[in-house]
Design a protein around this motif. Structure first.
Motif, PDB file in Angstrom:
ATOM      1  N   PHE A   1       0.764  -1.526  -0.498  1.00 31.26           N
ATOM      2  CA  PHE A   1      -0.226  -0.188   0.239  1.00 31.26           C
ATOM      3  C   PHE A   1       1.234   1.386  -0.497  1.00 31.26           C
ATOM      4  O   PHE A   1       2.354   1.100   0.705  1.00 31.26           O
ATOM      5  N   GLN A   2      -0.129   2.550  -0.364  1.00 29.68           N
ATOM      6  CA  GLN A   2       1.022   3.329  -0.572  1.00 29.68           C
ATOM      7  C   GLN A   2       0.947   3.783   1.134  1.00 29.68           C
ATOM      8  O   GLN A   2      -0.006   4.109   1.855  1.00 29.68           O
ATOM      9  N   ASP A   3       1.904   4.156   1.447  1.00 33.50           N
ATOM     10  CA  ASP A   3       2.621   4.567   2.655  1.00 33.50           C
ATOM     11  C   ASP A   3       2.566   6.700   3.155  1.00 33.50           C
ATOM     12  O   ASP A   3       3.502   6.652   3.596  1.00 33.50           O
ATOM     13  N   SER A   4       3.438   6.561   1.804  1.00 35.13           N
ATOM     14  CA  SER A   4       3.792   7.894   1.628  1.00 35.13           C
ATOM     15  C   SER A   4       3.270   9.183   0.550  1.00 35.13           C
ATOM     16  O   SER A   4       2.839   8.784  -0.239  1.00 35.13           O
ATOM     17  N   GLN A   5       2.773   9.977   0.691  1.00 37.48           N
ATOM     18  CA  GLN A   5       2.051  11.062  -0.357  1.00 37.48           C
ATOM     19  C   GLN A   5       3.584  11.656  -1.129  1.00 37.48           C
ATOM     20  O   GLN A   5       3.295  12.679  -2.172  1.00 37.48           O
ATOM     21  N   LYS A   6       4.438  11.008  -0.473  1.00 38.83           N
ATOM     22  CA  LYS A   6       5.168  12.414  -1.280  1.00 38.83           C
ATOM     23  C   LYS A   6       6.547  10.814  -1.824  1.00 38.83           C
ATOM     24  O   LYS A   6       7.319  12.008  -2.679  1.00 38.83           O
ATOM     25  N   GLU A   7       6.561  10.078  -1.532  1.00 40.11           N
ATOM     26  CA  GLU A   7       7.561   8.770  -2.036  1.00 40.11           C
ATOM     27  C   GLU A   7       6.969   8.341  -3.326  1.00 40.11           C
ATOM     28  O   GLU A   7       5.780   8.124  -2.644  1.00 40.11           O
ATOM     29  N   GLU A   8       7.144   8.107  -3.821  1.00 37.25           N
ATOM     30  CA  GLU A   8       6.500   6.913  -5.240  1.00 37.25           C
ATOM     31  C   GLU A   8       6.653   5.549  -4.885  1.00 37.25           C
ATOM     32  O   GLU A   8       7.996   4.812  -4.124  1.00 37.25           O
ATOM     33  N   GLY A   9       5.619   5.092  -5.488  1.00 34.06           N
ATOM     34  CA  GLY A   9       5.532   3.192  -4.809  1.00 34.06           C
ATOM     35  C   GLY A   9       4.766   3.085  -3.721  1.00 34.06           C
ATOM     36  O   GLY A   9       4.082   3.970  -2.839  1.00 34.06           O
ATOM     37  N   MET A  10       4.661   1.934  -3.617  1.00 36.43           N
ATOM     38  CA  MET A  10       3.840   1.556  -2.506  1.00 36.43           C
ATOM     39  C   MET A  10       4.741   1.130  -1.837  1.00 36.43           C
ATOM     40  O   MET A  10       5.808  -0.261  -1.720  1.00 36.43           O
ATOM     41  N   LEU A  11       4.361   0.229  -0.249  1.00 39.67           N
ATOM     42  CA  LEU A  11       5.060  -0.157   0.296  1.00 39.67           C
ATOM     43  C   LEU A  11       5.203  -1.988   1.062  1.00 39.67           C
ATOM     44  O   LEU A  11       4.208  -2.060   0.939  1.00 39.67           O
ATOM     45  N   LEU A  12       5.845  -2.838  -0.096  1.00 37.99           N
ATOM     46  CA  LEU A  12       5.891  -4.386   0.709  1.00 37.99           C
ATOM     47  C   LEU A  12       5.993  -4.567   1.142  1.00 37.99           C
ATOM     48  O   LEU A  12       6.709  -3.810   2.524  1.00 37.99           O
ATOM     49  N   GLN A  13       4.440  -5.294   1.648  1.00 38.36           N
ATOM     50  CA  GLN A  13       3.726  -5.866   2.967  1.00 38.36           C
ATOM     51  C   GLN A  13       5.310  -7.094   3.340  1.00 38.36           C
ATOM     52  O   GLN A  13       5.070  -7.885   3.057  1.00 38.36           O
ATOM     53  N   LEU A  14       6.458  -6.867   3.950  1.00 41.84           N
ATOM     54  CA  LEU A  14       7.209  -8.117   4.565  1.00 41.84           C
ATOM     55  C   LEU A  14       6.724  -8.207   5.650  1.00 41.84           C
ATOM     56  O   LEU A  14       7.345  -9.710   5.945  1.00 41.84           O
ATOM     57  N   ASN A  15       6.354  -8.597   6.283  1.00 45.36           N
ATOM     58  CA  ASN A  15       5.857  -8.598   7.664  1.00 45.36           C
ATOM     59  C   ASN A  15       4.249  -9.206   7.528  1.00 45.36           C
ATOM     60  O   ASN A  15       4.158  -9.116   9.144  1.00 45.36           O
ATOM     61  N   SER A  16       4.013  -9.475   6.951  1.00 49.07           N
ATOM     62  CA  SER A  16       1.779 -10.099   6.638  1.00 49.07           C
ATOM     63  C   SER A  16       2.480 -11.490   5.903  1.00 49.07           C
ATOM     64  O   SER A  16       1.172 -11.647   5.827  1.00 49.07           O
ATOM     65  N   GLY A  17       3.218 -12.048   7.352  1.00 50.79           N
ATOM     66  CA  GLY A  17       2.811 -13.675   6.751  1.00 50.79           C
ATOM     67  C   GLY A  17       2.870 -14.043   5.099  1.00 50.79           C
ATOM     68  O   GLY A  17       2.385 -15.438   4.881  1.00 50.79           O
ATOM     69  N   MET A  18       3.990 -13.575   4.729  1.00 52.04           N
ATOM     70  CA  MET A  18       4.005 -13.553   2.591  1.00 52.04           C
ATOM     71  C   MET A  18       5.753 -14.001   2.226  1.00 52.04           C
ATOM     72  O   MET A  18       6.765 -12.793   2.845  1.00 52.04           O
TER      73      MET A  18
END
Length: 496
Positions: free
Chosen positions: A280-297
């Protein structure tokens, strides 16, 4: 400031701190996820078949478990659907998310007790990240709409079946339920035309602050609102602060959206799928979406241009590079093992790991060896539209291999909201921009193997009529940007 708004700020600060903790240790985080998955996988039939008890490293895992798509995993899924336990994950899943497959008809993706929090918390965390960064939280007191599939579920062998968005609707926190629109009865409607009509009636006079859905369907909703009231969206909803979307690139729709809204609002991009809520997009200032590395995947990445090699190199999170197209492969706590999601992604940052979806490995045009992907066609039409002051509602691209005369070409089916003054010049500009991005396409043009692309205009609502004709109107369905055949093109021609 209301109590709810104040509480949202405090909670946002807490969640933001948690995200910072795991995202700052990506490789360590992924190793812990991997070890947990293998430990649980040992208890399953799949784990026994693939000797999970001997897996001690990533290398062991890659050697013992082959890459799979849905068709390859289906024999195991069918056993779970039939009620067998401990097949892909310990016990039985709570739900099956039913989704439309591109090659295999309906797909049934398991959702387990372990995986459900990933789906239910990620969208929440996206909003909380927005609050933490911007300090804006007053919108939590207004009304929120999520254009989604029906929440009605069916049950078989103690497992419930339904659309992912409909399943997740059952887990909306109580404190948000009174703010949520439309009504449960309207959400349960399967007839999309009737559903949109009811949604308009239930929302046009409400204080909407958040609107969420696939851009093409939200656009239809906005148009219906305008037809009913004659007002812009900002006139109807002066406190609208956030547009939340996923599934497709927003940029081709942005100009039309801002015209309908009567201005711009902040937006948050999500990357949800039945297989997992990946980013999901975690910042209005940065490009891209934060990869969910801590969500059982656990994630693997294969360079797109190597994917069909006999033995492609596997990259884990610490080995990926910026600006490279990768096919994303996941193993999850829902019981998916080395599963090819079908998406291609490109990293925009490694501190933390952010990415954007660049296309589908099965949705491309390479009838002539050009390997054109969604990112390339989208960027070409976006830039050309800006230069020519054009607005589009929808588009897709297909090869024309056997024209009645002349060289083959790419045929672009485009539904315009605002036409270019010179359609031929507009098409040529798109063609030039595509050549700049794709050397294979450029070489084919120079070698007189292809002629410049041709735009075929689709009438107003033509794409909606097409989606309706194939039973995919509304919900989470979207038109593929690219095809390697004429199936979609042939159907669209019936609308012209």
């Amino acid at each position: 400031m209301s109590l709810k708004s104040f509480a949202a700020k405090l909670f946002a600060k807490y969640i933001s701190h948690q995200i910072q903790s795991w995202s700052s240790s990506p490789e360590e985080t992924q190793l812990k996820v991997f070890q947990k998955l293998i430990d649980e996988g040992k208890k399953t039939k799949f784990g026994q078949d693939h000797q999970f008890d001997t897996i001690k490293s990533f290398k062991d895992f890659f050697e013992k478990v082959p890459l799979r798509d849905y068709e390859s995993l289906k024999p195991y899924v069918d056993r779970v659907v039939d009620g067998e336990e401990d097949v892909l994950w310990p016990g039985k899943p709570l739900y099956f998310a039913k989704t439309s497959g591109t090659t295999s008809g309906s797909k049934y993706i398991p959702l387990t007790k372990a995986s459900l929090p990933n789906h239910t918390n990620a969208a929440r965390n996206a909003i909380l990240s927005y609050i933490a960064e911007t300090g804006h939280s007053s919108f939590v007191d207004g009304k929120m709409i999520f254009l989604q599939g029906s929440p009605e579920l069916k049950e078989k062998h103690g497992i419930y079946f339904g659309r992912l968005s409909g399943i997740v609707a059952h887990f909306v926190p109580n404190y948000l339920q009174k703010n949520r629109l439309p009504s449960w009865e309207t959400n349960a409607l399967e007839d999309w035309d009737k559903k949109i009509k009811n949604i308009v009636e239930e929302t046009y006079n409400q204080d909407m602050t958040i609107i969420s859905g696939i851009p093409s369907w939200v656009q239809t909703y906005f148009e219906k609102l305008h037809q009913k009231t004659g007002k812009s969206i900002s006139e109807m909803f002066p406190n609208l602060q956030l547009f939340i979307y996923g599934g497709v690139n927003y940029e081709p729709y942005r100009s039309k959206f801002e015209n309908l809204i009567g201005g711009s609002v902040d937006s948050i991009e999500l990357y949800p799928a039945s297989e997992g809520f990946f980013a999901f997009q975690d910042s209005q200032k940065e490009e891209g979406m934060l990869l969910q590395l801590n969500s059982g995947m656990f994630y693997e990445f294969i360079k797109t241009d190597e994917f069909f090699d006999e033995d492609p190199k596997i990259h884990t999170i610490g080995e990926v590079e910026l600006g490279v197209n990768y096919v994303m492969v996941v193993s999850t706590n829902a019981g998916l093992w080395r599963y090819n999601v079908g998406d291609t992604v490109m990293f925009t940052s490694t501190k933390p790991y952010r990415l954007k979806v660049s296309g589908r490995i099965k949705h491309f045009t390479s009838a002539f060896g050009e390997h054109v992907i969604a990112q390339e066609v989208e960027q070409s039409i976006i830039k050309a539209s800006e230069e020519f002051d054009v607005q589009i509602n929808e588009f897709t691209v297909a090869p024309q291999i056997n024209p009645t005369k002349g060289l083959p070409y790419h045929e672009w089916f485009v539904e315009f909201e605002k036409h270019p003054e010179d359609l031929k010049a507009f098409a040529q500009r798109i063609d030039d921009l595509l050549q700049e991005q794709n050397s294979y396409y450029k070489d084919l043009k120079k070698g007189n193997m292809l002629k410049s692309l041709v735009i075929t205009e689709v009438p107003k609502n033509g794409f909606q009529n097409y989606m309706k004709s194939v039973g995919k109107l509304g919900g989470q369905n979207k038109v593929p940007r690219l095809s390697n055949d004429r199936k979609i093109a042939d159907e669209l021609e019936k609308q012209i």
